[in-house]
Design an enzyme around this catalytic site. Sequence first.
Site, PDB file in Angstrom:
ATOM      1  N   ASP A 237       1.016  -0.960  -0.119  1.00 21.07           N
ATOM      2  CA  ASP A 237       0.212  -1.853  -0.954  1.00 21.07           C
ATOM      3  C   ASP A 237       0.132  -3.220  -0.281  1.00 21.07           C
ATOM      4  O   ASP A 237       0.813  -3.489   0.711  1.00 21.07           O
ATOM      5  CB  ASP A 237       0.891  -1.948  -2.332  1.00 21.07           C
ATOM      6  CG  ASP A 237       0.028  -2.634  -3.375  1.00 21.07           C
ATOM      7  OD1 ASP A 237      -1.183  -2.804  -3.147  1.00 21.07           O
ATOM      8  OD2 ASP A 237       0.575  -2.991  -4.436  1.00 21.07           O
TER       9      ASP A 237
ATOM     10  N   GLU B 111      -3.873  -6.088   2.873  1.00 22.09           N
ATOM     11  CA  GLU B 111      -5.142  -6.642   3.357  1.00 22.09           C
ATOM     12  C   GLU B 111      -4.973  -7.584   4.568  1.00 22.09           C
ATOM     13  O   GLU B 111      -5.954  -7.660   5.337  1.00 22.09           O
ATOM     14  CB  GLU B 111      -5.862  -7.369   2.223  1.00 22.09           C
ATOM     15  CG  GLU B 111      -6.345  -6.462   1.106  1.00 22.09           C
ATOM     16  CD  GLU B 111      -5.221  -5.911   0.219  1.00 22.09           C
ATOM     17  OE1 GLU B 111      -5.366  -4.792  -0.277  1.00 22.09           O
ATOM     18  OE2 GLU B 111      -4.194  -6.605   0.057  1.00 22.09           O
TER      19      GLU B 111
END
Length: 926
Positions: free
Chosen positions: A510, A513
């Site tokens: 997770d 980005e």
Amino acid sequence: MKSYQKLTTAQPAACRVEEEGAAPMPSGHGKLAPWWVGSGLLVAAVLLSTITVWVLRQVSGGWLGPTPPPKCLLVPESHRFDCYPERRVVVTQELCESRGCCFMQSPLLAEGKQGVPWCFYPPDFPSYTLESLNQTALGMVGLLVRREKAYYPRDIEKLRLDVEFETDTRLHIKITDAASPRYEAPLDVPQVMKRAENPIYSLNFSWDPFGVLLQRKATGTVLLNTTVAPLIFADQFLQISTSLPSKFLYGLGEHRGSLLHSLDWNTLTLWARDVSPTESFNLYGAHPFYLLMEEGGNAHGVFLLNSNAMEVALQPAPGLTWRTIGGVLDFYIFLGPDPNMVIQQYQQVIGFPAMPPIWALGFHLCRWGYGSSNETWQTVRAMRNYQIPQDGQWNDIDYMDGYRDFTLDSQKFASLPSLVEDLHKHGQRYVMILDPGISSTSPHGSYWPFDEGLRRGLFLNTTQGQPLIGQVWPGFTAFADFSNPDTHQWWLENLQHFYAHVPFDGLWIDMNEPSNFMDGSEDGCPPGEFDNPPYTPAVLGDSLSAKTVCASAKQKVSVHYNLHNLYGLMEAKATASALIKIRGKRPFIISRSTFPSQGRYSGHWLGDNRSQWKDMCYSIPGLLSFSLFGIPLVGADICGFSGSASEELCTRWMQLGAFYPFARNHNTQNEKAQDPTAFSPAARTAMKDVLLTRYSLLPFLYTLFHRARLQGDTVARPLFFEFPWDVATWELDRQFLWGRSLLVTPVLEPGVVSVTGYVPQGTWYDFYTGSSVNSSGEMLKMSAPLEHLNLHIREGSILPTQKPGTTTQATRGNPLRLIVALSSHATAWGDLFWDDGESLDTFEEGNYSYVVFNVTQNIFTSTVLHASTEATKVTVGTLSIFGVQKPPSKVLLNGQEKPFSYLDNQVLNVSDLDMSLSQGFSLQWL
């Protein structure tokens, strides 16, 4: 007997506003020429545009400014390509004309005028000239020269054009600096050795101005015409535009919205960003690939291999503009000609997806906020108590000590190793979350992951050469540099240490980005061309560093400015490699951030959605888009992540989610539980039933993933992939198919007991009863009480199913039931891939069985094309044949008479076959 009500029009979608009016027929069959050398239709449009401008100027009293030059009036509104795309700038006539462009204001509030550029390129705007073009062994090489400088700094005067005719259906066009090397996205792509002999496309060039002119030979359709606007190639601003042959365009992720993109002045930004899925925002991943449907049902795709911040501007011409701020223009064009083949050809370049372990296709359960391993365990036990299928139990970051990777809360999660042991004893699996931000504040010597990463120099660095410090869940953090091979080894060692205590089965990566609770770093970002480039695409937050690290951060391979969109892919690659080394089995990884080729290493979930009907509805175009991107293992958080799901919403979402390729129910902390055991007996039973239906279909689903791995087939599939000639399917994104055979029509609205869905032409059979419905290609209203999900099998299909258990392990030992859906010609076909469900490279090493099923002339045959010992452990128990027109007098199994039943709805059932899957057999009805 199920009843269907035929409708003449489609009902509006719940999650989006339908466009008014019918879709115009695709255009683009004109001669190969710049668009301003128009046909009569374009001349008429120009005249209309000119008259409109004149009238507006009369009625406005001249507020629209002086009359533009005649060359500007020649450009219809829909064909205005933006010369001043900068956001947060009021474009004045002076600013516009300083770039040598046309300035024409549109009334701000006029209907349909939002997005129309005021500043746009005139037909004679200077571009590159094709100075030379020479043949090569694989294609052509050319030299492009710009005589007049463009308006962005450091524009490049001479460009090299490389063209390779790679296959008959794939063309490769690359434009880069002719004099100096530039950064290129480090993706493994195939290297061809010979030129295509019979390409189904023809390629021409406009020399001055330079332009690419690509046609499909069979139809003459113009697929690309880049003369519509000038090519600009500066160091940090690269732009190329093209006309499109229709408005039916898909892909270009990751965004939330309908499957079919609007071309009404719509800009899609590609820059990985941590934000809850919201319309118009750039989301977690970047996928610069589109698929376009052409008139007549042909399709083609275009992939720009570029990892820099990018935006794609769509306009109603129809036209498209690629705008990126680094790298090169490296295009692959895929000619299909059908949409399935386009996606296969795309994956031949980026790589086919990995084969998941069979347990990955079971049902997964998670929440942030279990609070302890004992509470997690209680949920597992409750699921077992109600005999609800579950394969995977997950934990979010609350299992960690202070939210630090590779640690365990020794108080609240002390029993986690025992829980994992218990899961394994019951044939279940454990998956945990990891984030790439490594806590940097622990006392020296107390937290090995940071100490050792610092010692080896494995973190992203500032321009000053020190670890860049941001803030994520544990507080101040450094960020692992997965572009460095040494980081992969460090990541492996950390995982090995943790695995020795908690033998996890899969990993959930997770925040990659990468996400940062600060903009840039604790010290902000330095001034300079990376953090403050000459042009910033339309990213959320208006800055490349918004809620991520500085673009100027240094990584092993390049600067973060170039590598940002690759961060999740590089972490997935390192994680897959580590899991293989630790467990020696197929890795299971779910990643939030993705990039082309991600499917080789991980699946994806659609991020932090909300417990709302709209979010459920939008999940369908989300998973279908990722099917286009070569990431078939995809799903949304079932019942929604944030907020509390009502019982009705969660029941309907569990029905839909049971047909996500990746099915996980997950929610956030401080909200009421939403696992199946948390609801009333009626809702719980409905959820259990649909999960049992999923588990019964695991042989079929697993075979679809094998075909995805082998040749790039999609698993969850848009209807238009199977019915490309039916334009009514081109906009459908409230239904989907599994493979070519199973139609899923979920309820996406509250308070209803029926659902309207499109049923393509042909005979379809109710999955549960075998009753048939004959459709001419129309909307049908279907009964859908709260406990029911509508599933239909396409004629001509054979689906391998299995008596479901509560885990994939338990299911795999049960007898198979083969469902035959006869076509109008009384034929059918299907197949089954079978292996041990978890070993590496079973297909490559021959450790698998592959069986083909066929029906013709009232004879069913099972033919074993490849066999392994695994197939001897399972039997075919039942054959159900839908669409048998008249009652048989007898049924013969390998020539021996066999008892059977025949129902009024033309279903023939033959039970107690007890045939080994490893042996072929035939069954005939007379």
